[in-house]
Design an enzyme around this catalytic site. Structure first.
Site, PDB file in Angstrom:
ATOM      1  N   HIS A  38       2.136  -0.207   0.788  1.00 32.47           N
ATOM      2  CA  HIS A  38       1.155  -1.814   0.708  1.00 32.47           C
ATOM      3  C   HIS A  38       0.918  -2.002   2.210  1.00 32.47           C
ATOM      4  O   HIS A  38       1.181  -2.974   2.693  1.00 32.47           O
ATOM      5  CB  HIS A  38       2.225  -2.507   0.418  1.00 32.47           C
ATOM      6  CG  HIS A  38       1.731  -3.332  -1.094  1.00 32.47           C
ATOM      7  ND1 HIS A  38       1.370  -2.703  -2.211  1.00 32.47           N
ATOM      8  CD2 HIS A  38       1.414  -4.650  -1.192  1.00 32.47           C
ATOM      9  CE1 HIS A  38       0.917  -3.750  -2.873  1.00 32.47           C
ATOM     10  NE2 HIS A  38       1.054  -4.911  -2.313  1.00 32.47           N
TER      11      HIS A  38
ATOM     12  N   ILE B  59      -7.440  -0.958  -3.872  1.00 31.04           N
ATOM     13  CA  ILE B  59      -7.662   0.238  -3.012  1.00 31.04           C
ATOM     14  C   ILE B  59      -7.093   1.464  -3.471  1.00 31.04           C
ATOM     15  O   ILE B  59      -7.638   2.677  -3.714  1.00 31.04           O
ATOM     16  CB  ILE B  59      -7.029  -0.011  -1.548  1.00 31.04           C
ATOM     17  CG1 ILE B  59      -8.267  -1.054  -1.109  1.00 31.04           C
ATOM     18  CG2 ILE B  59      -7.350   1.356  -0.714  1.00 31.04           C
ATOM     19  CD1 ILE B  59      -9.667  -0.597  -0.738  1.00 31.04           C
ATOM     20  N   GLY B  60      -5.780   1.141  -3.902  1.00 29.87           N
ATOM     21  CA  GLY B  60      -4.881   2.442  -4.706  1.00 29.87           C
ATOM     22  C   GLY B  60      -5.640   2.902  -5.748  1.00 29.87           C
ATOM     23  O   GLY B  60      -5.642   4.124  -6.007  1.00 29.87           O
ATOM     24  N   ARG B  61      -6.251   2.087  -6.604  1.00 25.86           N
ATOM     25  CA  ARG B  61      -6.787   2.606  -7.857  1.00 25.86           C
ATOM     26  C   ARG B  61      -8.108   3.173  -7.569  1.00 25.86           C
ATOM     27  O   ARG B  61      -8.449   4.360  -8.109  1.00 25.86           O
ATOM     28  CB  ARG B  61      -6.933   1.586  -8.833  1.00 25.86           C
ATOM     29  CG  ARG B  61      -5.698   1.021  -9.236  1.00 25.86           C
ATOM     30  CD  ARG B  61      -5.895  -0.005 -10.624  1.00 25.86           C
ATOM     31  NE  ARG B  61      -6.240  -1.440 -10.011  1.00 25.86           N
ATOM     32  CZ  ARG B  61      -5.376  -2.180  -9.525  1.00 25.86           C
ATOM     33  NH1 ARG B  61      -3.791  -2.071  -9.500  1.00 25.86           N
ATOM     34  NH2 ARG B  61      -5.610  -3.512  -9.263  1.00 25.86           N
TER      35      ARG B  61
ATOM     36  N   GLY C  67      -3.599  -2.882  -4.375  1.00 30.97           N
ATOM     37  CA  GLY C  67      -3.798  -2.328  -5.727  1.00 30.97           C
ATOM     38  C   GLY C  67      -5.155  -1.911  -6.025  1.00 30.97           C
ATOM     39  O   GLY C  67      -5.369  -0.889  -6.411  1.00 30.97           O
TER      40      GLY C  67
ATOM     41  N   GLY D 193      -5.579  -6.737  -1.504  1.00 33.68           N
ATOM     42  CA  GLY D 193      -6.207  -5.774  -1.913  1.00 33.68           C
ATOM     43  C   GLY D 193      -5.625  -4.395  -2.139  1.00 33.68           C
ATOM     44  O   GLY D 193      -6.368  -3.349  -2.298  1.00 33.68           O
TER      45      GLY D 193
ATOM     46  N   GLU E 225      -5.620  -7.990 -10.954  1.00 36.77           N
ATOM     47  CA  GLU E 225      -5.403  -8.739  -9.870  1.00 36.77           C
ATOM     48  C   GLU E 225      -5.528 -10.282 -10.283  1.00 36.77           C
ATOM     49  O   GLU E 225      -5.690 -11.178  -9.445  1.00 36.77           O
ATOM     50  CB  GLU E 225      -6.031  -8.563  -8.686  1.00 36.77           C
ATOM     51  CG  GLU E 225      -6.004  -6.889  -8.317  1.00 36.77           C
ATOM     52  CD  GLU E 225      -4.664  -6.576  -7.903  1.00 36.77           C
ATOM     53  OE1 GLU E 225      -3.998  -7.451  -7.581  1.00 36.77           O
ATOM     54  OE2 GLU E 225      -4.301  -5.304  -8.354  1.00 36.77           O
TER      55      GLU E 225
ATOM     56  N   TYR F  80       3.001   0.058 -15.946  1.00 36.91           N
ATOM     57  CA  TYR F  80       2.585   0.560 -14.890  1.00 36.91           C
ATOM     58  C   TYR F  80       3.267  -0.015 -13.674  1.00 36.91           C
ATOM     59  O   TYR F  80       3.885   0.694 -12.561  1.00 36.91           O
ATOM     60  CB  TYR F  80       1.046  -0.166 -14.800  1.00 36.91           C
ATOM     61  CG  TYR F  80       0.214   0.114 -13.367  1.00 36.91           C
ATOM     62  CD1 TYR F  80       0.223   1.351 -12.706  1.00 36.91           C
ATOM     63  CD2 TYR F  80      -0.607  -0.827 -12.823  1.00 36.91           C
ATOM     64  CE1 TYR F  80      -0.495   1.595 -11.724  1.00 36.91           C
ATOM     65  CE2 TYR F  80      -1.171  -0.794 -11.787  1.00 36.91           C
ATOM     66  CZ  TYR F  80      -1.140   0.471 -10.970  1.00 36.91           C
ATOM     67  OH  TYR F  80      -1.929   0.546  -9.723  1.00 36.91           O
ATOM     68  N   TYR F  81       3.669  -1.282 -13.617  1.00 38.28           N
ATOM     69  CA  TYR F  81       4.477  -1.877 -12.271  1.00 38.28           C
ATOM     70  C   TYR F  81       5.885  -1.438 -12.644  1.00 38.28           C
ATOM     71  O   TYR F  81       6.703  -1.004 -11.525  1.00 38.28           O
ATOM     72  CB  TYR F  81       4.468  -3.406 -12.691  1.00 38.28           C
ATOM     73  CG  TYR F  81       3.276  -4.010 -12.487  1.00 38.28           C
ATOM     74  CD1 TYR F  81       2.240  -3.537 -11.402  1.00 38.28           C
ATOM     75  CD2 TYR F  81       2.933  -5.318 -12.985  1.00 38.28           C
ATOM     76  CE1 TYR F  81       0.859  -4.241 -11.193  1.00 38.28           C
ATOM     77  CE2 TYR F  81       1.843  -5.894 -12.835  1.00 38.28           C
ATOM     78  CZ  TYR F  81       0.828  -5.427 -11.758  1.00 38.28           C
ATOM     79  OH  TYR F  81      -0.329  -5.997 -11.582  1.00 38.28           O
TER      80      TYR F  81
END
Length: 390
Positions: A225, A234-236, A232, A230, A85, A267-268
């Site tokens: 989303h 939280i997802g990880r 990304g 935040g 990030e 990844y994206y």
């Protein structure tokens, strides 16, 4: 977001939205699970991932003192997930910040304090989530509790901490407008419906293997989303927490942020490829390869830390070290940056006794002083930092 790229997507639908004077389209993902043909390559990659994860789980079960290794892994994950990030904090910066030092004199330039605090928030959020699993299954409430702690007092603090968004957001370059977005997630009403369906999937039985399911869930959360900031991170976080929640690991030792950061553009692109074309296969192979790679990395890193601990103990024992000195040496695996007041707290001794024990570790070549002068001395254990950072 070019609506034509998503027009014929098998994984979701477009809905038209009005943003000010702009009219554009947002993407609403279909509910999980999708219908996926698990071909030979996916099964082979899954088998490799299961085997590597099983070896890591076995190592975790046999660790005599796993807390000495869990803390370094959590901090490595916090640094790397936050780096995706855009933060500029590294492992040593984080440990220094936890000891009350923004930088290490003569060793590292100081990062922006806001970056260091963001990474520390990630650590505290992950530790909170690990503890919370004992009383609450992973659900929407659980996710909101994580988010509230993640953005507390840092970037995103004004974006409704712990609350799902009330406004449209989008993914794009900093400063860009919504019409130039790379991806526009569901509008708020559809977002809530998607979240409810995701929560249901988290608790439903599913014929897909657990690692496949976690890969599906990660994509789904990122495509929804649901927070203003935040998402990304939280997802990880959820990947690591689901591995524990579903008993795939006995301890929090596997994190994929290092792999995602290393292959950031893939990844994206792979996740966007699901939204555009339904390319689940490419994403799942990529995700499972990450599980394999990071499981093997965690095994190697864990063994290096254990070997270093044994080596130190042998050397100190031969030098007739006290139990206090051995305890202080062990504590360096939890925090390889140390001050004398911290040593005093760890050992529950007088300042002079703590100072003497620190000096013995310096004489043994385990600790090195990095601060100048005799006041507020700061010491590091570079061998531990090297294993965590390399």
């Amino acid at each position: 977001m070019n609506a034509d790229d998503f027009q014929n997507s098998p994984t979701g639908r477009l809905v038209q939205i009005e943003e000010g004077n702009n009219s554009c389209y947002a993407f609403v993902p279909n509910s999980l699970p999708p219908v996926i043909e698990l071909d030979i390559e996916i099964w082979r990659t899954l088998s490799d991932a299961d085997r590597a994860l099983g070896e890591l789980a076995g190592l975790g079960r046999t660790m005599p003192n796993p807390t000495l290794l869990i803390r370094p892994f959590i901090r490595r994950e916090a640094v790397l997930s936050s780096r995706i990030e855009g933060t500029q904090t590294n492992i040593a910066n984080l440990y220094a910040y936890e000891t009350g030092q923004l930088s290490l004199p003569g060793v590292l330039p100081p990062p922006p304090e806001g970056d260091a605090q963001e990474v520390l928030n990630y650590v505290r959020t992950l530790e909170y989530g690990l503890d919370r699993l004992s009383s609450l299954p992973i659900c929407l409430r659980f996710i909101c509790e994580l988010h509230e702690r993640l953005v507390d007092g840092v970037r995103g603090k004004n974006a409704a901490p712990g609350e799902f968004r009330r406004y449209q957001n989008y993914i794009g370059q900093s400063g860009s407008i919504i019409n130039d977005a790379r991806f526009i997630p569901p509008p708020v009403p559809e977002m809530h419906q998607c979240l409810n369906e995701l929560e249901k999937y988290l608790h439903d039985n599913c014929n897909y293997p657990p690692l496949i399911r976690i890969g599906l869930i990660h994509y789904q959360f990122e495509s929804i989303h649901p927070f203003m900031d935040g998402n990304g991170r939280i997802g990880r976080l959820l990947i690591s927490l689901l591995l524990l929640n579903w008993n795939l690991l006995p301890l929090p030792l596997l994190y994929l942020s290092a792999y995602f950061e290393k292959h950031r553009q893939k990844y994206y692109d792979f996740m966007l490829g699901i939204s555009k074309h339904g390319n689940w296969r490419e994403w799942l192979i990529f995700f499972l390869q990450g599980v394999t790679e990071q499981s093997k990395d965690a095994v190697i890193r864990s063994k290096k830390l254990q070997d270093l601990q044994i080596h130190w103990r042998n050397e100190l024992t031969q030098a007739r070290a006290t139990a206090l000195l051995l305890r202080l040496a062990d504590s360096l695996f939890e925090s390889p940056i140390l001050t004398i007041p911290q040593a005093q707290e760890i050992l529950d001794v007088t300042y002079r006794s703590a100072q003497q024990n620190v000096e013995k570790l310096v004489n043994a070549g385990i600790l090195f002083q990095v601060s100048e002068g005799s006041y507020g001395k700061v010491f590091i254990a570079p061998q531990v930092l090297q294993v965590i950072e390399e």
